[in-house]
Scaffold this active site. Structure first.
Site, mmCIF file in Angstrom:
data_model
loop_
_atom_site.group_PDB
_atom_site.id
_atom_site.type_symbol
_atom_site.label_atom_id
_atom_site.label_comp_id
_atom_site.label_asym_id
_atom_site.label_seq_id
_atom_site.Cartn_x
_atom_site.Cartn_y
_atom_site.Cartn_z
ATOM 1 N N ASP A 1 8.575 -11.026 12.394
ATOM 2 C CA ASP A 1 9.111 -10.235 11.278
ATOM 3 C C ASP A 1 8.154 -9.114 10.917
ATOM 4 O O ASP A 1 7.356 -9.253 10.014
ATOM 5 C CB ASP A 1 9.330 -11.157 10.084
ATOM 6 C CG ASP A 1 10.088 -10.497 8.946
ATOM 7 O OD1 ASP A 1 10.646 -9.401 9.146
ATOM 8 O OD2 ASP A 1 10.116 -11.080 7.851
ATOM 9 N N GLU B 1 9.224 -2.702 3.046
ATOM 10 C CA GLU B 1 10.397 -3.570 3.131
ATOM 11 C C GLU B 1 10.115 -4.929 2.505
ATOM 12 O O GLU B 1 10.970 -5.496 1.829
ATOM 13 C CB GLU B 1 10.825 -3.756 4.591
ATOM 14 C CG GLU B 1 12.226 -4.343 4.765
ATOM 15 C CD GLU B 1 12.291 -5.866 4.741
ATOM 16 O OE1 GLU B 1 13.396 -6.420 4.597
ATOM 17 O OE2 GLU B 1 11.222 -6.512 4.866
ATOM 18 N N HIS C 1 7.496 -15.575 7.713
ATOM 19 C CA HIS C 1 6.834 -15.769 6.420
ATOM 20 C C HIS C 1 6.065 -17.086 6.362
ATOM 21 O O HIS C 1 5.646 -17.500 5.273
ATOM 22 C CB HIS C 1 7.833 -15.694 5.255
ATOM 23 C CG HIS C 1 8.428 -14.336 5.051
ATOM 24 N ND1 HIS C 1 8.848 -13.881 3.825
ATOM 25 C CD2 HIS C 1 8.679 -13.314 5.916
ATOM 26 C CE1 HIS C 1 9.328 -12.648 3.938
ATOM 27 N NE2 HIS C 1 9.234 -12.288 5.219
ATOM 28 N N ASP D 1 5.372 -3.157 7.639
ATOM 29 C CA ASP D 1 4.607 -4.000 6.718
ATOM 30 C C ASP D 1 4.927 -5.468 6.953
ATOM 31 O O ASP D 1 5.968 -5.821 7.534
ATOM 32 C CB ASP D 1 4.885 -3.613 5.262
ATOM 33 C CG ASP D 1 6.350 -3.768 4.861
ATOM 34 O OD1 ASP D 1 7.240 -3.558 5.722
ATOM 35 O OD2 ASP D 1 6.621 -4.094 3.690
#
Length: 376
Positions: free
Chosen positions: A100, A134, A349, A69
């Site tokens: 990530d 996660e 992010h 995810d």
């Protein structure tokens, strides 16, 4: 010609698996690992997909841990290119999850395929554990799988998490632990009233201020090994109606502790409740335990990882326990030694998340070398 790991990373990025969605990532991976001889078990719970793939049998058990995810990308218009249409520009791969951690997951798969092809009768067990929970609540993902493993008596000796741990160049940092995380939502009760008549009211801001000051000023510990000291931070605070002539009836405070192995959630909760009781507050307090701290002391896993990363990076890695939380916090209580090794984390992010193609293409060899040093 596009390398295998680059192509697989692009295929995974193109699946818009915003947490807790997996969007078909694990099915793609399971097909590849099954073809390589892995036994694949899907451990879905609710909206969350979990994949447990194993090759070999017995001890030692080495787990490659990751997540499929990703966090939401925000407005696509803020990106230089579509976050779910991977694009290579000037030797850099852009897309949500590039760092990530779909790059690491793809590298796990390629490394696992190469390892079992070269060592089909290897000692012990090589496993890949993936979740789509996660980046979100982290309840139905590895936390759930760890409970299943505890019930089954599933042994795990070593766990390598592919979180983006490097800071400037691949392999310059080895994560050997993480602090625990405990959040509290405190509501202090008062009595609402007119500011001109404070004797008819009880101002919860004034009542709580000494207790909050004590919480903020407290030195919880001096750190532990490579852990920084335990820290309490107030993240949100709210009271009042918006009018300046009304004493509020309650104060809401949200806070978080990041703590060392000197503490656990239960002991911290007791300390904070005792402090609030000393200040004679009327309050409610709700807790959320995100995970206990874990730490891998010097041993086989840490020594091998330090040597392998040093060879790849050209210098010994920094050994750190910094950063937030990871799913390794659920595996460590099973008795596993846990480390984190992955690409550079500078863009995670963020808009235009990216990974250097050269780093991505080096990752399978890095992971394969770690596996070979541990299992062969």
């Amino acid at each position: 010609m596009t390398s295998d790991v680059l192509q697989l990373t692009c295929d995974l990025i193109a699946r818009a698996s915003v947490t807790p969605a997996d969007a078909g990532c694990q099915a793609l991976i399971a097909d590849r690992l099954s073809a390589a001889g892995f036994a694949c078990e899907h451990l879905r719970l609710g909206a969350v997909d979990n994949l447990w793939a194993t090759h070999g049998s017995g001890a030692p058990v080495l787990v490659l841990l990751g997540h499929t995810d990703v966090v939401p990308p925000g407005p696509a218009s803020d990106w230089a290119s579509d976050p779910f249409a991977p694009q290579v520009r000037d030797g850099v791969l852009y897309g949500r999850g590039a760092a990530d951690m779909k790059g690491s997951v793809a590298a796990f798969v390629v490394a696992a395929e190469q390892f079992v092809a070269a060592h089909p009768e290897h000692p012990g067990t090589l496993a890949v554990l993936l979740t789509s929970d996660e980046e979100g609540d982290a309840i139905d993902g590895v936390r759930h799988v760890a409970r299943l493993f505890a019930e089954r008596g599933q042994q795990i000796d070593w766990c390598i998490t592919g979180e983006p741990s490097s800071t400037e160049r691949l392999g310059d940092l080895l994560r050997v632990g993480r602090r625990g995380s405990l959040s509290g939502n405190l509501i202090v009760k008062g009595v609402q009233g007119h500011v001109a008549y404070p004797h008819k009211a009880r101002n919860p801001i004034h009542l709580a201020a000494p207790a909050l000051a004590e919480l903020i000023a407290r030195q919880w510990d001096d750190g532990f090994e490579s852990f920084p000291p335990t820290s309490l931070q107030i993240s949100n605070i709210h009271a009042g109606t918006g009018a300046n002539n009304v004493i509020p009836g309650e104060l809401q405070v949200a806070f978080n502790l990041r703590y060392t192995p000197h503490w656990n959630a239960e002991t911290l909760e007791r300390e904070i409740v005792a402090l609030l009781e000393r200040h004679a507050l009327t309050y409610t307090l709700a807790w959320h335990r995100s995970g206990e701290p874990f730490y891998t002391p010097e041993g086989t896993l840490r020594r091998v990882a330090r040597e392998v990363l040093g060879a790849f990076a050209g210098a010994p890695p920094e050994e750190s326990t910094g950063g937030g939380t990871s799913d390794a916090r659920f595996i460590a209580p099973l008795g596993a030694q846990c480390i984190e090794v992955g690409p550079v984390n500078a863009s995670i992010h963020q808009v235009d998340e990216h990974v250097r193609v050269a780093d991505l293409e080096a990752l399978p060899a890095l992971y394969r070398t770690l596996v070979e040093r541990l299992l062969v």
